[in-house]
Design a protein around this motif. Structure first.
Motif, PDB file in Angstrom:
ATOM      1  N   VAL A  69     -19.987  22.271  45.477  1.00  0.00           N
ATOM      2  CA  VAL A  69     -19.448  20.910  45.340  1.00  0.00           C
ATOM      3  C   VAL A  69     -20.420  19.872  45.904  1.00  0.00           C
ATOM      4  O   VAL A  69     -20.683  18.848  45.276  1.00  0.00           O
ATOM      5  N   GLY A  70     -20.977  20.151  47.081  1.00  0.00           N
ATOM      6  CA  GLY A  70     -21.863  19.187  47.732  1.00  0.00           C
ATOM      7  C   GLY A  70     -23.151  18.940  46.974  1.00  0.00           C
ATOM      8  O   GLY A  70     -23.621  17.806  46.884  1.00  0.00           O
ATOM      9  N   TYR A  71     -23.727  19.996  46.423  1.00  0.00           N
ATOM     10  CA  TYR A  71     -24.986  19.840  45.693  1.00  0.00           C
ATOM     11  C   TYR A  71     -24.825  18.934  44.464  1.00  0.00           C
ATOM     12  O   TYR A  71     -25.557  17.948  44.330  1.00  0.00           O
ATOM     13  N   PRO A  72     -23.853  19.210  43.578  1.00  0.00           N
ATOM     14  CA  PRO A  72     -23.688  18.288  42.436  1.00  0.00           C
ATOM     15  C   PRO A  72     -23.286  16.875  42.886  1.00  0.00           C
ATOM     16  O   PRO A  72     -23.748  15.885  42.321  1.00  0.00           O
ATOM     17  N   ALA A  73     -22.441  16.791  43.917  1.00  0.00           N
ATOM     18  CA  ALA A  73     -22.048  15.465  44.421  1.00  0.00           C
ATOM     19  C   ALA A  73     -23.259  14.745  45.011  1.00  0.00           C
ATOM     20  O   ALA A  73     -23.405  13.527  44.856  1.00  0.00           O
ATOM     21  N   GLY A  74     -24.135  15.491  45.665  1.00  0.00           N
ATOM     22  CA  GLY A  74     -25.359  14.900  46.202  1.00  0.00           C
ATOM     23  C   GLY A  74     -26.281  14.397  45.112  1.00  0.00           C
ATOM     24  O   GLY A  74     -26.880  13.319  45.235  1.00  0.00           O
ATOM     25  N   LEU A  75     -26.408  15.164  44.040  1.00  0.00           N
ATOM     26  CA  LEU A  75     -27.224  14.708  42.907  1.00  0.00           C
ATOM     27  C   LEU A  75     -26.673  13.416  42.315  1.00  0.00           C
ATOM     28  O   LEU A  75     -27.418  12.466  42.045  1.00  0.00           O
ATOM     29  N   LEU A  76     -25.355  13.388  42.120  1.00  0.00           N
ATOM     30  CA  LEU A  76     -24.725  12.187  41.567  1.00  0.00           C
ATOM     31  C   LEU A  76     -24.862  11.001  42.517  1.00  0.00           C
ATOM     32  O   LEU A  76     -25.210   9.891  42.093  1.00  0.00           O
ATOM     33  N   VAL A  93     -23.267   5.999  52.648  1.00  0.00           N
ATOM     34  CA  VAL A  93     -22.627   6.476  51.415  1.00  0.00           C
ATOM     35  C   VAL A  93     -22.519   8.001  51.415  1.00  0.00           C
ATOM     36  O   VAL A  93     -21.474   8.557  51.052  1.00  0.00           O
ATOM     37  N   PHE A  94     -23.568   8.684  51.853  1.00  0.00           N
ATOM     38  CA  PHE A  94     -23.489  10.144  51.926  1.00  0.00           C
ATOM     39  C   PHE A  94     -22.424  10.570  52.928  1.00  0.00           C
ATOM     40  O   PHE A  94     -21.702  11.543  52.697  1.00  0.00           O
ATOM     41  N   ALA A  95     -22.299   9.854  54.047  1.00  0.00           N
ATOM     42  CA  ALA A  95     -21.259  10.186  55.034  1.00  0.00           C
ATOM     43  C   ALA A  95     -19.867   9.985  54.432  1.00  0.00           C
ATOM     44  O   ALA A  95     -18.975  10.815  54.646  1.00  0.00           O
ATOM     45  N   VAL A  96     -19.682   8.923  53.675  1.00  0.00           N
ATOM     46  CA  VAL A  96     -18.378   8.669  53.042  1.00  0.00           C
ATOM     47  C   VAL A  96     -18.073   9.752  52.005  1.00  0.00           C
ATOM     48  O   VAL A  96     -16.962  10.289  51.965  1.00  0.00           O
ATOM     49  N   VAL A  97     -19.059  10.085  51.187  1.00  0.00           N
ATOM     50  CA  VAL A  97     -18.855  11.145  50.191  1.00  0.00           C
ATOM     51  C   VAL A  97     -18.555  12.463  50.902  1.00  0.00           C
ATOM     52  O   VAL A  97     -17.650  13.210  50.504  1.00  0.00           O
ATOM     53  N   GLY A  98     -19.284  12.717  51.981  1.00  0.00           N
ATOM     54  CA  GLY A  98     -19.042  13.930  52.760  1.00  0.00           C
ATOM     55  C   GLY A  98     -17.666  13.948  53.401  1.00  0.00           C
ATOM     56  O   GLY A  98     -17.058  15.010  53.561  1.00  0.00           O
ATOM     57  N   ALA A  99     -17.140  12.796  53.750  1.00  0.00           N
ATOM     58  CA  ALA A  99     -15.803  12.715  54.344  1.00  0.00           C
ATOM     59  C   ALA A  99     -14.707  12.902  53.297  1.00  0.00           C
ATOM     60  O   ALA A  99     -13.642  13.456  53.597  1.00  0.00           O
ATOM     61  N   VAL A 100     -14.955  12.473  52.087  1.00  0.00           N
ATOM     62  CA  VAL A 100     -13.935  12.524  51.034  1.00  0.00           C
ATOM     63  C   VAL A 100     -13.832  13.920  50.398  1.00  0.00           C
ATOM     64  O   VAL A 100     -12.728  14.394  50.112  1.00  0.00           O
ATOM     65  N   LEU A 101     -14.952  14.572  50.193  1.00  0.00           N
ATOM     66  CA  LEU A 101     -14.937  15.841  49.456  1.00  0.00           C
ATOM     67  C   LEU A 101     -14.222  17.005  50.150  1.00  0.00           C
ATOM     68  O   LEU A 101     -13.439  17.704  49.492  1.00  0.00           O
ATOM     69  N   PRO A 102     -14.449  17.275  51.439  1.00  0.00           N
ATOM     70  CA  PRO A 102     -13.814  18.458  52.041  1.00  0.00           C
ATOM     71  C   PRO A 102     -12.289  18.480  51.959  1.00  0.00           C
ATOM     72  O   PRO A 102     -11.721  19.521  51.607  1.00  0.00           O
ATOM     73  N   PRO A 103     -11.588  17.372  52.252  1.00  0.00           N
ATOM     74  CA  PRO A 103     -10.127  17.446  52.107  1.00  0.00           C
ATOM     75  C   PRO A 103      -9.694  17.721  50.673  1.00  0.00           C
ATOM     76  O   PRO A 103      -8.714  18.428  50.447  1.00  0.00           O
ATOM     77  N   LEU A 104     -10.455  17.190  49.708  1.00  0.00           N
ATOM     78  CA  LEU A 104     -10.112  17.461  48.312  1.00  0.00           C
ATOM     79  C   LEU A 104     -10.305  18.926  47.974  1.00  0.00           C
ATOM     80  O   LEU A 104      -9.479  19.536  47.292  1.00  0.00           O
ATOM     81  N   VAL A 105     -11.389  19.511  48.475  1.00  0.00           N
ATOM     82  CA  VAL A 105     -11.659  20.927  48.221  1.00  0.00           C
ATOM     83  C   VAL A 105     -10.636  21.798  48.943  1.00  0.00           C
ATOM     84  O   VAL A 105     -10.162  22.807  48.414  1.00  0.00           O
ATOM     85  N   MET A 106     -10.264  21.402  50.156  1.00  0.00           N
ATOM     86  CA  MET A 106      -9.377  22.226  50.980  1.00  0.00           C
ATOM     87  C   MET A 106      -7.913  22.167  50.553  1.00  0.00           C
ATOM     88  O   MET A 106      -7.130  23.007  50.973  1.00  0.00           O
TER      89      MET A 106
END
Length: 168
Positions: A69-76, A93-106
């Motif tokens: 998830v992080g790799y494709p999100a990082g590319l985007l 922006v990377f910190a915000v994306v990093g904060a949003v993705l884990p709860p969605l994945v979990m």
């Protein structure tokens, strides 16, 4: 050479390889931060060995969602930020994306508030810290003076033989 240009310019690191390195740095940042937390909590509770095992397992488990998830999100994210040269914007922006993705994945595994808050913090620290680290590494490489190329061993041997002939 144009005025104001660096004698050894280093182009910005972009693309899949840069994001792969950022993902690797994210795992390292998470392991370091979790290691400090485990050290403190393990010392207080007396379960230091167990805490360090959990940190190791957490780092290994984190590799999968970071890769998938992080790799494709990082590319985007990098593509969306391609015109922004402000380092702090990229880190934020990377910190915000990093904060949003884990709860969605979990949410597929667990919906607890405590786990969600921890996931938000972990994602923000991991992705933001990794992006900051990547920026620092690039800045250091860009300001490092150019080194003279090292001679090949064969060249040094030939030079020594030529010097030996001229000394006679």
């Amino acid at each position: 050479m144009p005025t104001g240009s660096h004698p050894n310019p280093i182009p910005p690191v972009r693309g899949p390889a840069a994001i792969a390195m950022l993902c690797l740095r994210c795992v390292v940042v998470l392991a370091a931060v979790n290691g400090v937390v485990a050290l403190v909590l393990g010392t207080v509770t007396g379960a230091l060995g167990w805490g360090l095992v959990v940190v190791l397992l957490a780092a290994l488990v984190a590799c999968v969602p970071i890769a998938l998830v992080g790799y494709p999100a990082g590319l985007l994210t990098a593509w969306l930020l391609r015109r922004s040269e402000r380092e702090w914007v990229h880190v934020l922006v990377f910190a915000v994306v990093g904060a949003v993705l884990p709860p969605l994945v979990m949410t597929a595994w667990h919906s607890g508030v405590d786990t969600g808050a921890a996931a938000v913090a972990e994602g923000a620290i991991g992705a933001g810290g990794a992006r900051w680290w990547s920026g620092r590494a690039h800045a250091r490489a860009a300001t490092r003076p150019a080194r003279a190329p090292r001679p090949e061993p064969e060249d040094a041997l030939v030079e020594a033989q030529l010097e030996d002939r001229t000394d006679r």
